[in-house]
Design an enzyme around this catalytic site. Structure first.
Site, PDB file in Angstrom:
ATOM      1  N   LEU A   1       1.354 -10.941   5.579  1.00 28.78           N
ATOM      2  CA  LEU A   1       0.293  -9.958   5.854  1.00 28.78           C
ATOM      3  C   LEU A   1      -0.299 -10.245   7.224  1.00 28.78           C
ATOM      4  O   LEU A   1      -0.376 -11.386   7.644  1.00 28.78           O
ATOM      5  CB  LEU A   1      -0.840 -10.110   4.841  1.00 28.78           C
ATOM      6  CG  LEU A   1      -0.750  -9.482   3.472  1.00 28.78           C
ATOM      7  CD1 LEU A   1      -2.092  -9.648   2.773  1.00 28.78           C
ATOM      8  CD2 LEU A   1      -0.362  -8.027   3.527  1.00 28.78           C
TER       9      LEU A   1
ATOM     10  N   LYS B   1      -6.351 -18.011  11.906  1.00 25.89           N
ATOM     11  CA  LYS B   1      -5.107 -18.586  11.364  1.00 25.89           C
ATOM     12  C   LYS B   1      -5.354 -20.036  10.915  1.00 25.89           C
ATOM     13  O   LYS B   1      -4.830 -20.466   9.881  1.00 25.89           O
ATOM     14  CB  LYS B   1      -3.995 -18.543  12.424  1.00 25.89           C
ATOM     15  CG  LYS B   1      -3.550 -17.130  12.790  1.00 25.89           C
ATOM     16  CD  LYS B   1      -2.957 -16.388  11.616  1.00 25.89           C
ATOM     17  CE  LYS B   1      -2.304 -15.086  12.020  1.00 25.89           C
ATOM     18  NZ  LYS B   1      -1.927 -14.273  10.846  1.00 25.89           N
TER      19      LYS B   1
ATOM     20  N   ARG C   1       0.838  -1.213   0.000  1.00 25.08           N
ATOM     21  CA  ARG C   1       0.000   0.000   0.000  1.00 25.08           C
ATOM     22  C   ARG C   1       0.861   1.246   0.000  1.00 25.08           C
ATOM     23  O   ARG C   1       0.422   2.313  -0.383  1.00 25.08           O
ATOM     24  CB  ARG C   1      -0.871   0.033   1.255  1.00 25.08           C
ATOM     25  CG  ARG C   1      -1.751  -1.162   1.415  1.00 25.08           C
ATOM     26  CD  ARG C   1      -2.777  -0.946   2.496  1.00 25.08           C
ATOM     27  NE  ARG C   1      -2.235  -0.962   3.857  1.00 25.08           N
ATOM     28  CZ  ARG C   1      -2.979  -0.866   4.946  1.00 25.08           C
ATOM     29  NH1 ARG C   1      -4.286  -0.711   4.833  1.00 25.08           N
ATOM     30  NH2 ARG C   1      -2.433  -0.917   6.150  1.00 25.08           N
TER      31      ARG C   1
ATOM     32  N   TYR D   1      -8.572 -15.188  16.927  1.00 25.57           N
ATOM     33  CA  TYR D   1      -7.284 -15.048  16.225  1.00 25.57           C
ATOM     34  C   TYR D   1      -6.772 -16.422  15.761  1.00 25.57           C
ATOM     35  O   TYR D   1      -6.409 -16.603  14.593  1.00 25.57           O
ATOM     36  CB  TYR D   1      -6.270 -14.372  17.166  1.00 25.57           C
ATOM     37  CG  TYR D   1      -4.878 -14.260  16.607  1.00 25.57           C
ATOM     38  CD1 TYR D   1      -4.524 -13.211  15.763  1.00 25.57           C
ATOM     39  CD2 TYR D   1      -3.893 -15.204  16.916  1.00 25.57           C
ATOM     40  CE1 TYR D   1      -3.240 -13.100  15.247  1.00 25.57           C
ATOM     41  CE2 TYR D   1      -2.613 -15.104  16.410  1.00 25.57           C
ATOM     42  CZ  TYR D   1      -2.293 -14.056  15.579  1.00 25.57           C
ATOM     43  OH  TYR D   1      -1.020 -13.959  15.068  1.00 25.57           O
TER      44      TYR D   1
HETATM   45  N1  LIG Z   1       3.094 -10.186  16.651  1.00 20.98           N
HETATM   46  C1  LIG Z   1       3.348 -11.405  17.009  1.00 20.98           C
HETATM   47  O1  LIG Z   1       3.963 -11.673  18.072  1.00 20.98           O
HETATM   48  C2  LIG Z   1       2.887 -12.551  16.129  1.00 20.98           C
HETATM   49  C3  LIG Z   1       2.999 -13.850  16.595  1.00 20.98           C
HETATM   50  C4  LIG Z   1       2.675 -14.910  15.751  1.00 20.98           C
HETATM   51  C5  LIG Z   1       2.234 -14.661  14.455  1.00 20.98           C
HETATM   52  N2  LIG Z   1       2.084 -13.377  14.023  1.00 20.98           N
HETATM   53  C6  LIG Z   1       1.637 -13.181  12.635  1.00 20.98           C
HETATM   54  O2  LIG Z   1       2.779 -12.929  11.838  1.00 20.98           O
HETATM   55  C7  LIG Z   1       2.400 -12.167  10.677  1.00 20.98           C
HETATM   56  C8  LIG Z   1       3.401 -11.057  10.435  1.00 20.98           C
HETATM   57  O3  LIG Z   1       3.529 -10.301  11.600  1.00 20.98           O
HETATM   58  P1  LIG Z   1       4.333  -8.938  11.646  1.00 20.98           P
HETATM   59  O4  LIG Z   1       4.551  -8.659  13.075  1.00 20.98           O
HETATM   60  O5  LIG Z   1       5.478  -8.974  10.699  1.00 20.98           O
HETATM   61  O6  LIG Z   1       3.204  -7.933  11.075  1.00 20.98           O
HETATM   62  P2  LIG Z   1       3.316  -6.352  10.879  1.00 20.98           P
HETATM   63  O7  LIG Z   1       4.659  -5.842  11.210  1.00 20.98           O
HETATM   64  O8  LIG Z   1       2.131  -5.759  11.566  1.00 20.98           O
HETATM   65  O9  LIG Z   1       3.111  -6.227   9.288  1.00 20.98           O
HETATM   66  C9  LIG Z   1       1.896  -6.543   8.718  1.00 20.98           C
HETATM   67  C10 LIG Z   1       1.904  -6.359   7.215  1.00 20.98           C
HETATM   68  O10 LIG Z   1       0.544  -6.505   6.759  1.00 20.98           O
HETATM   69  C11 LIG Z   1       0.176  -5.355   6.017  1.00 20.98           C
HETATM   70  N3  LIG Z   1      -1.229  -4.964   6.229  1.00 20.98           N
HETATM   71  C12 LIG Z   1      -1.840  -4.742   7.410  1.00 20.98           C
HETATM   72  N4  LIG Z   1      -3.119  -4.348   7.192  1.00 20.98           N
HETATM   73  C13 LIG Z   1      -3.289  -4.323   5.851  1.00 20.98           C
HETATM   74  C14 LIG Z   1      -4.384  -4.009   4.987  1.00 20.98           C
HETATM   75  N5  LIG Z   1      -5.578  -3.634   5.468  1.00 20.98           N
HETATM   76  N6  LIG Z   1      -4.206  -4.083   3.663  1.00 20.98           N
HETATM   77  C15 LIG Z   1      -3.004  -4.456   3.164  1.00 20.98           C
HETATM   78  N7  LIG Z   1      -1.916  -4.766   3.913  1.00 20.98           N
HETATM   79  C16 LIG Z   1      -2.073  -4.708   5.238  1.00 20.98           C
HETATM   80  C17 LIG Z   1       1.063  -4.236   6.518  1.00 20.98           C
HETATM   81  O11 LIG Z   1       1.119  -3.246   5.511  1.00 20.98           O
HETATM   82  P3  LIG Z   1       1.047  -1.658   5.821  1.00 20.98           P
HETATM   83  O12 LIG Z   1       2.478  -1.289   6.191  1.00 20.98           O
HETATM   84  O13 LIG Z   1       0.562  -1.078   4.559  1.00 20.98           O
HETATM   85  O14 LIG Z   1       0.099  -1.486   6.986  1.00 20.98           O
HETATM   86  C18 LIG Z   1       2.379  -4.978   6.750  1.00 20.98           C
HETATM   87  O15 LIG Z   1       3.094  -5.110   5.552  1.00 20.98           O
HETATM   88  C19 LIG Z   1       0.977 -11.705  10.925  1.00 20.98           C
HETATM   89  O16 LIG Z   1       0.090 -12.500  10.159  1.00 20.98           O
HETATM   90  C20 LIG Z   1       0.755 -11.974  12.413  1.00 20.98           C
HETATM   91  O17 LIG Z   1      -0.604 -12.305  12.707  1.00 20.98           O
HETATM   92  C21 LIG Z   1       2.412 -12.326  14.818  1.00 20.98           C
END
Ligand SMILES: NC(=O)c1ccc[n+]([C@@H]2O[C@H](COP(=O)([O-])OP(=O)(O)OC[C@H]3O[C@@H](n4cnc5c(N)ncnc54)[C@H](OP(=O)(O)O)[C@@H]3O)[C@@H](O)[C@H]2O)c1
Length: 210
Positions: free
Chosen positions: A70, A126, A35, A122
């Site tokens: 994502l 997944k 985006r 959540y």
């Molecule tokens: N946080 C944790 O501890 C954790 C643990 C286990 C698994 N996960 C999973 O791991 C994955 C990656 O995590 P992360 O921490 O790297 O995520 P992140 O830093 O929040 O990055 C999320 C990505 O998704 C995109 N995104 C979010 N909303 C969007 C929308 N409406 N339309 C298009 N793109 C969108 C963001 O783009 P923009 O920059 O444009 O917003 C960004 O590129 C996720 O699926 C999360 O659920 C996370």
């Protein structure tokens, strides 16, 4: 040399996948629809897209493999329905479109506890994206299931940052599956699985990522 698609390149894990893929001699080009614009690079194609209206016939869907990182939070998305779009519907549509254009491998950043039968929304989301991806027909599908992700975030997520801090303190006492997984390790496994394209469905639990 392979063409790799990356969705989620502006995020924490996706940013590491992007850096690793750009530096990897096995990758000829990274196609990263986002985006917001990414820093330009000779190996990077960065179409700006609206994930609600993905261009179904764009040439750039022709890639060998896809990595998907994502994701959002219910707080940022504003509702469970909006969260579900980002963590389920958009990854599934990307998977369909890339597969239709010939991609043979898909690697998803899922999460510990992913389960279609979970009572936790959540984890159920997944589980559902993992299940639905299996129906798309990729010869190689990798589901990476980290627990808490460690790394520098720009966005403030106080509860998550507190959980990461406590987990790090308790690290020596915790079973390996509950330890914080550094974002660059997750990225490494996603990228290498996508490039290797080993036939079948592969689930990488959190403890395998450390
Ligand atoms: N946080 C944790 O501890 C954790 C643990 C286990 C698994 N996960 C999973 O791991 C994955 C990656 O995590 P992360 O921490 O790297 O995520 P992140 O830093 O929040 O990055 C999320 C990505 O998704 C995109 N995104 C979010 N909303 C969007 C929308 N409406 N339309 C298009 N793109 C969108 C963001 O783009 P923009 O920059 O444009 O917003 C960004 O590129 C996720 O699926 C999360 O659920 C996370």
């Amino acid at each position: 040399m392979k063409k790799l698609m990356l969705v989620g390149a502006t995020g924490l894990v996706g940013g590491h996948v992007l850096q690793q893929a750009l530096a990897d001699p096995a990758v000829a080009q990274v196609v990263a629809p986002t985006r917001k614009s990414l820093v330009p690079h000779a190996k990077l194609l960065n179409p700006l897209v609206d994930f609600e209206r993905l261009p179904e016939d764009a040439d750039w869907w022709r890639v060998d493999a896809v990595v998907c990182t994502l994701g959002t939070t219910i707080r940022v998305a504003g509702s469970q329905a909006a969260f579900y779009k980002v963590d389920h519907d958009h990854p599934l549509e990307v998977a369909y479109l890339a597969r239709r254009h010939g991609a043979r491998a898909f690697a998803l950043n899922s999460a510990l506890g992913a389960d279609v039968a979970s009572r936790v929304f959540y984890s159920r989301t997944k589980g559902e994206i993992e299940r639905d991806l299996q129906a798309v027909g990729y010869p190689s599908l990798t589901l990476v299931r980290p627990g808490l992700i460690g790394g520098q975030r720009q966005e403030a997520r106080p509860a998550e940052q507190w959980a990461v801090r406590v987990s790090k303190l308790l690290q020596p006492l915790l079973p390996r599956r509950y330890r914080v997984v550094p974002a660059d390790r997750i990225a490494h496994h996603l990228l290498q699985a996508a490039l290797a394209a080993t036939p079948g469905v592969h689930v990488l639990p959190s403890e395998a990522l450390l």
